[in-house]
Design an enzyme around this catalytic site. Structure first.
Site, mmCIF file in Angstrom:
data_model
loop_
_atom_site.group_PDB
_atom_site.id
_atom_site.type_symbol
_atom_site.label_atom_id
_atom_site.label_comp_id
_atom_site.label_asym_id
_atom_site.label_seq_id
_atom_site.Cartn_x
_atom_site.Cartn_y
_atom_site.Cartn_z
ATOM 1 C CE LYS A 124 39.052 36.746 47.556
ATOM 2 N NZ LYS A 124 38.769 38.004 48.268
ATOM 3 C CG ASP A 164 39.643 39.910 45.504
ATOM 4 O OD1 ASP A 164 39.567 40.406 46.637
ATOM 5 O OD2 ASP A 164 40.729 39.557 45.013
HETATM 6 P P1 NDP Z 1 40.995 45.940 41.487
HETATM 7 O O1 NDP Z 1 41.160 44.893 40.462
HETATM 8 O O2 NDP Z 1 39.885 46.907 41.360
HETATM 9 O O3 NDP Z 1 42.344 46.765 41.644
HETATM 10 C C1 NDP Z 1 43.531 46.114 41.953
HETATM 11 C C2 NDP Z 1 44.654 47.138 41.897
HETATM 12 O O4 NDP Z 1 45.838 46.527 42.403
HETATM 13 C C3 NDP Z 1 44.962 47.597 40.497
HETATM 14 O O5 NDP Z 1 45.462 48.900 40.522
HETATM 15 C C4 NDP Z 1 46.031 46.592 40.073
HETATM 16 O O6 NDP Z 1 46.886 47.023 39.039
HETATM 17 C C5 NDP Z 1 46.807 46.446 41.352
HETATM 18 N N1 NDP Z 1 47.455 45.129 41.368
HETATM 19 C C6 NDP Z 1 46.878 43.928 41.171
HETATM 20 N N2 NDP Z 1 47.780 42.960 41.205
HETATM 21 C C7 NDP Z 1 48.964 43.565 41.423
HETATM 22 C C8 NDP Z 1 50.278 43.098 41.567
HETATM 23 N N3 NDP Z 1 50.567 41.793 41.478
HETATM 24 N N4 NDP Z 1 51.262 44.017 41.806
HETATM 25 C C9 NDP Z 1 50.981 45.342 41.885
HETATM 26 N N5 NDP Z 1 49.731 45.839 41.752
HETATM 27 C C10 NDP Z 1 48.752 44.966 41.532
HETATM 28 O O7 NDP Z 1 40.904 45.145 42.877
HETATM 29 P P2 NDP Z 1 40.375 45.681 44.285
HETATM 30 O O8 NDP Z 1 40.658 47.121 44.436
HETATM 31 O O9 NDP Z 1 39.001 45.177 44.454
HETATM 32 O O10 NDP Z 1 41.289 44.823 45.296
HETATM 33 C C11 NDP Z 1 42.523 45.311 45.813
HETATM 34 C C12 NDP Z 1 42.893 44.545 47.072
HETATM 35 O O11 NDP Z 1 41.859 44.723 48.054
HETATM 36 C C13 NDP Z 1 43.055 43.049 46.907
HETATM 37 O O12 NDP Z 1 44.045 42.594 47.810
HETATM 38 C C14 NDP Z 1 41.697 42.507 47.346
HETATM 39 O O13 NDP Z 1 41.765 41.161 47.788
HETATM 40 C C15 NDP Z 1 41.402 43.455 48.499
HETATM 41 N N6 NDP Z 1 39.997 43.549 48.891
HETATM 42 C C16 NDP Z 1 39.043 43.934 48.000
HETATM 43 C C17 NDP Z 1 37.729 44.048 48.393
HETATM 44 C C18 NDP Z 1 36.668 44.565 47.482
HETATM 45 O O14 NDP Z 1 35.563 44.814 47.979
HETATM 46 N N7 NDP Z 1 36.918 44.792 46.213
HETATM 47 C C19 NDP Z 1 37.318 43.679 49.772
HETATM 48 C C20 NDP Z 1 38.421 43.388 50.659
HETATM 49 C C21 NDP Z 1 39.696 43.294 50.204
HETATM 50 P P3 NDP Z 1 46.791 46.357 37.570
HETATM 51 O O15 NDP Z 1 45.646 47.026 36.906
HETATM 52 O O16 NDP Z 1 48.107 46.672 36.960
HETATM 53 O O17 NDP Z 1 46.589 44.871 37.784
#
Ligand code: NDP
Length: 445
Positions: A124, A164
């Site tokens: 990571k 991510d």
């Molecule tokens: P994105 O950046 O596309 O979206 C993240 C979302 O989560 C946004 O809506 C963001 O809101 C919100 N968010 C981020 N930080 C916080 C926080 N501290 N509190 C509340 N909301 C928060 O990321 P992904 O959708 O790619 O990732 C989401 C999750 O899925 C993560 O845990 C990631 O590790 C996991 N994941 C992702 C994969 C992938 O293929 N993308 C694969 C496997 C797991 P805001 O815009 O306000 O920050």
């Protein structure tokens, strides 16, 4: 192995990394019994070598903002374990990023990648840089500066990063361009690339779709389905968007989505047209979820809160770690929630997991249910090596097969005497055994 002692030792040696301790504690508690059936593991202190990353890179990233000021961030890459394949794991750009968070993610990734059945180790990386509020030119300059350092430590057979939080197709494209320029090599070194330069079809959809495929498999064990169910989703990023799309395709109703400022609740459900609006809002306009209520005034926006106190049948946490606590878990159970599948990594606190397991509702940890993203990343690596592109149908069919296979393995290793499936235990034991056997065969390093 004495799990308590191992954990205490790690806490002493690596203080101030609570998320890393949390992730290790959960795994140790569930694999201890299985581990202790293999005295040969303890003879070579396998557990310590599995918990501590192979190596950690930390570097300064300096870039210029649009006003001509020089900005400095910290970049990281954690290469956790490559016993079963090249290091593989996403890159996170968010202001909250620190060493402990990335170490927890790299540790979890090692088990998740093992579960997929594909040959990938765990890694990571990321930076405390947040793309939010930055211009495209600033994001590009940051990505180029970040890759200037990272490019020395990755490669298609060494370490293959992906996206991510805060790293989507745009950022992967900029980083790929920078890698290509610095190394003069066109290689499959990042996944989640654009389709025109080696990206796989279905990679953007894979994590969200995979989470819902896993949910469907869990519900099937109860003779139930997603059809007609009300679903709470947190987040509105990549994972949340495509989880919502698949829920709709399978006949469920999506009630909520969120970001770090608050959540929206639509009493009529977020239908296809409304989801298209969210896709455009987040992917093109790069707006905030609260803007939804301007477009659909029957919905409400709740500032500074999480969606878990709304009534629904299913919850899909798809935002970030530790976003669903004990109080929220109790509210979900009291409101009749029957299943929770994690799209995010470690979104549920240990106390909340206990609430779900005590209530014997279906609950899957991210390392099992969100493994679809890295699985299709693995398939992207295969396509890059073959210099071929598969059709969307081929990739989706493989994704579905992998998710159902992970589900089967969780059931195999996690079924308790009363028939309840402890998916946390199932995922950890299944993921651990493969890595452990590979490490044993390769000698002590
Ligand atoms: P994105 O950046 O596309 O979206 C993240 C979302 O989560 C946004 O809506 C963001 O809101 C919100 N968010 C981020 N930080 C916080 C926080 N501290 N509190 C509340 N909301 C928060 O990321 P992904 O959708 O790619 O990732 C989401 C999750 O899925 C993560 O845990 C990631 O590790 C996991 N994941 C992702 C994969 C992938 O293929 N993308 C694969 C496997 C797991 P805001 O815009 O306000 O920050």
């Amino acid at each position: 192995m004495d799990a308590k002692k191992v954990l205490e030792d790690l806490k002493r040696r690596f203080p101030n990394e609570p998320e890393y301790h949390q992730a290790v504690e959960e795994v140790l508690a569930t694999i201890e019994e299985e581990y202790n059936k293999h005295p040969e593991f303890d003879k070579v202190n396998l557990i310590e070598r599995l918990c501590i990353p192979d190596r950690v890179y930390t570097f300064r990233v300096t870039w210029m903002d649009d006003n001509g000021n020089y900005q400095t961030n910290t970049g990281y890459r954690i290469q956790h374990n490559n016993a079963i394949g090249p290091y593989k794991g996403g890159i996170r750009f968010h202001k909250s990023v620190n060493l402990g968070i990335l170490k927890f993610l790299a540790f979890e990734q090692t088990f998740k990648n093992s579960l997929t059945t594909l040959p990938m180790g765990g890694a990571k990386g990321g930076s405390d840089f947040s793309p939010r509020g930055k211009s495209a030119a600033e994001v590009m300059r940051f990505c180029q500066a970040f890759m200037l350092e990272l490019s020395r430590n990755i490669g298609p057979d060494c370490d293959v990063p992906a996206g991510d939080i805060g790293v989507g197709g745009r950022e992967v494209g900029y980083m790929f361009g920078a890698y290509k320029k610095y190394t003069r090599q066109f290689q499959g070194v990042l996944t989640g690339k654009g389709r025109e330069f080696g990206g796989s079809l279905i990679r953007p959809e894979a994590t969200g779709y995979g989470t819902v495929y896993f949910l469907r498999a869990m519900l099937k064990t109860k003779g139930d389905s997603i059809e007609g169910k009300k679903v709470l989703i947190s987040g509105s990023g990549n994972v949340a968007q495509y989880a919502a799309e698949k829920v709709l395709q399978l006949g469920g109703t999506v009630m909520t989505m969120s970001d770090s400022d608050g959540y929206i609740y639509d009493p009529e459900g977020i239908d296809r047209a409304k989801l298209d609006y969210i896709f455009d809002l987040k992917q093109v306009q790069r707006g905030r979820i609260k803007e939804y209520v301007n477009e659909y005034p029957n919905a409400k926006y709740v500032e500074g809160a999480k969606p878990w106190f709304e009534k629904a049948d299913i919850a899909l946490p798809c935002a970030t770690q530790n976003e669903l606590n004990e109080e929220a878990a109790k509210a979900l159970v009291a409101n009749g929630c029957i299943a929770v599948a994690e799209g995010a990594n470690m979104p549920t606190t240990p106390e909340a997991i206990k609430v779900f397991q005590d209530a014997k509702i279906l609950y899957s940890p991210g390392k099992a249910s969100n493994a679809g993203g890295v699985s299709v990343s693995g398939l992207e690596m295969t396509q890059n090596s073959e210099r071929l592109s598969w059709t969307a149908e081929e990739v989706d069919a493989k994704l579905l097969w992998i998710m159902e296979n992970i589900h089967e393995n969780c059931v195999k290793y996690g079924t308790e005497p009363d028939g309840y499936v402890n998916y946390v235990k199932g995922a950890n034991v299944a993921g651990f055994m493969k890595v452990a056997k590979a490490m044993m065969a390769q000698g002590v390093f």
